[in-house]
Design an enzyme around this catalytic site. Sequence first.
Site, short mmCIF file in Angstrom:
data_model
loop_
_atom_site.label_atom_id
_atom_site.label_comp_id
_atom_site.label_asym_id
_atom_site.label_seq_id
_atom_site.Cartn_x
_atom_site.Cartn_y
_atom_site.Cartn_z
N PRO A 150 0.82 -1.21 0.00
CA PRO A 150 0.00 0.00 0.00
C PRO A 150 0.85 1.27 0.00
O PRO A 150 2.07 1.21 0.03
CB PRO A 150 -0.76 -0.12 1.33
CG PRO A 150 0.27 -0.75 2.24
CD PRO A 150 1.05 -1.71 1.37
N TRP A 151 0.15 2.42 0.02
CA TRP A 151 0.86 3.69 -0.05
C TRP A 151 1.13 4.33 1.30
O TRP A 151 1.84 5.33 1.39
CB TRP A 151 0.10 4.69 -0.92
CG TRP A 151 -1.39 4.79 -0.72
CD1 TRP A 151 -2.35 4.30 -1.56
CD2 TRP A 151 -2.10 5.42 0.36
NE1 TRP A 151 -3.61 4.58 -1.08
CE2 TRP A 151 -3.48 5.28 0.09
CE3 TRP A 151 -1.71 6.10 1.51
CZ2 TRP A 151 -4.46 5.77 0.96
CZ3 TRP A 151 -2.68 6.60 2.38
CH2 TRP A 151 -4.04 6.43 2.09
N LYS A 175 4.21 -5.65 -6.54
CA LYS A 175 3.68 -4.40 -7.11
C LYS A 175 3.45 -3.40 -5.99
O LYS A 175 2.60 -3.62 -5.12
CB LYS A 175 2.38 -4.62 -7.86
CG LYS A 175 1.96 -3.38 -8.67
CD LYS A 175 0.51 -3.41 -9.09
CE LYS A 175 -0.42 -2.88 -8.01
NZ LYS A 175 -0.23 -1.41 -7.75
N PRO A 176 4.18 -2.28 -6.00
CA PRO A 176 3.91 -1.24 -5.01
C PRO A 176 2.67 -0.44 -5.40
O PRO A 176 2.17 -0.57 -6.52
CB PRO A 176 5.16 -0.37 -5.06
CG PRO A 176 5.66 -0.53 -6.46
CD PRO A 176 5.31 -1.94 -6.87
N SER A 177 2.20 0.39 -4.50
CA SER A 177 1.06 1.25 -4.80
C SER A 177 1.36 2.13 -6.00
O SER A 177 2.51 2.54 -6.23
CB SER A 177 0.73 2.13 -3.59
OG SER A 177 -0.15 3.17 -3.95
N SER A 227 -6.90 -2.32 1.26
CA SER A 227 -8.28 -2.14 1.71
C SER A 227 -9.02 -3.48 1.74
O SER A 227 -8.58 -4.47 1.14
CB SER A 227 -9.01 -1.19 0.76
OG SER A 227 -9.16 -1.80 -0.52
N GLU A 248 -3.68 -8.51 4.87
CA GLU A 248 -3.63 -7.55 5.97
C GLU A 248 -4.40 -6.34 5.51
O GLU A 248 -3.94 -5.57 4.66
CB GLU A 248 -2.18 -7.20 6.31
CG GLU A 248 -2.00 -6.66 7.73
CD GLU A 248 -2.28 -5.18 7.86
OE1 GLU A 248 -3.46 -4.84 8.14
OE2 GLU A 248 -1.37 -4.37 7.68
#
Length: 477
Positions: A150-151, A175-177, A227, A248
């Site tokens: 996530p970011w 894969k990052p945000s 999310s 998570e």
Amino acid sequence: MAEVLQNYINGQFVKAHGQDTIDIVNPIDAQTVAVAPISDEDDVNAAFEAAVAAAKIWKRSTPAERQDALLNLAEGLREHRDELVEAQHRNTGQPKEQIGVEEVDAGIDNLKFFAGAARTLEGKAATEYMSEHTSYVRREPVGVVAQVTPWNYPLMMAIWKIGPALAAGNTIVLKPSDTTPESTLLLAKIAGEVLPAGVLNVVLGDGGTGALLTEHPVPAMVSITGSVRAGQAVAKSAAAGVKRTHLELGGKAPAVVFADADLERAAEQLIGFGTFNAGQDCTAVTRILVQDSVHDKFVELLAAEAKKVSTGSADDSENDYGPLNNKRHYADVCSKLENIPSHATVVTGGKPVEGSEGFFVEPTVISGLRQDDALVQEETFGPVLTVQSFSSEEEAVELSNDVPYALASSVWTSDHGTAMRVSRDLDFGCVWVNTHVLLVSEMPHGGFKYSGYGKDLSLYSVEEYTRVKHVMHSLEV
């Protein structure tokens, strides 16, 4: 001119096949700082091909070799600390000092822990559970894993993902945000100095790219921090391939404050824990439940502490917390604050920071909300704390547990028995007593219910990335 970012596949940066792009925006001033590709099916295929090839080597590495690699990676982070801080600050607007301490330094500690954990996995003793047959357990890597981060804490979440996976002997496509890729790309570059090519691959993109990862036939496991909606989509797509999943997800953490607690200290701490990183933390304090006999006094203390918190400056050294991460999220939080029910009271804050070019929101305390209000039940992910009252221990537990999430919580009391009973009855993956948010590498982190399943940190997280095989030998020739 904004830098054009590239994927990191098979030990080198490569231009994406996908033609569409995303502007990476610094949320402090809403200015574009880089351009990232939206990777397509060809990019994802190339990354998994590299991971499959590398798995043939990496899964045969010894625990000692994996330990050395993780220790060297930790040292690489230390050497590139300033670069990592700058890369992440461009994407998140977080105060640089906080990135350095809370993500780089903490990430180094995490990697050192996982380096040791690589050599401590256990199984049943080899013995004759059946006459003339010796059985033992092999704990093996699951293989190639897909990971999505996530970011809100880009570097820390990447380390929480790759650390246990690498310690267990897996190879990775991550894969990052789409809004915060730069520190993860630098992490991959540093890892490329100590890991065989293809062990860690990073592909950039949006939600569609993430779906390509989770739906791909290669990975045996998919891990995501994000999310609830994203977690549900991952679980659904992974089910078709009977893939293992690690989710998570969100949180709606209560802090239960009893009348016998140190109220001044609790107010100071809870405002700090609730507004840290602009409240963009699944474990952040979001709901304060305070005993009715001290409710009004505690609300006053919270308001006084909230007014001491600084944010909204273009100079991040002046901020206790930075901006919300992106325009869409900023608009969502602002909308929730604009639609506070009439029966509630905004004690302090409740609006964007005036005069700021970025996505800053004031530290906000709201009282008078009811249990079924959206601000109580739904994740806000901003610097917003709600206050409700309770009369009995039983009511406090009931109100705390009456939300869809079950990640984190805390109890504030000077009575040992109260702390023990309430921590037992709170239905959350973590319960702190007279503190909140603090995490250590040795202890597991993860929730229940809509907060997902699986554990980050600790030896439990390494076990998540392993499979157990029973081997039996006949003693007869």
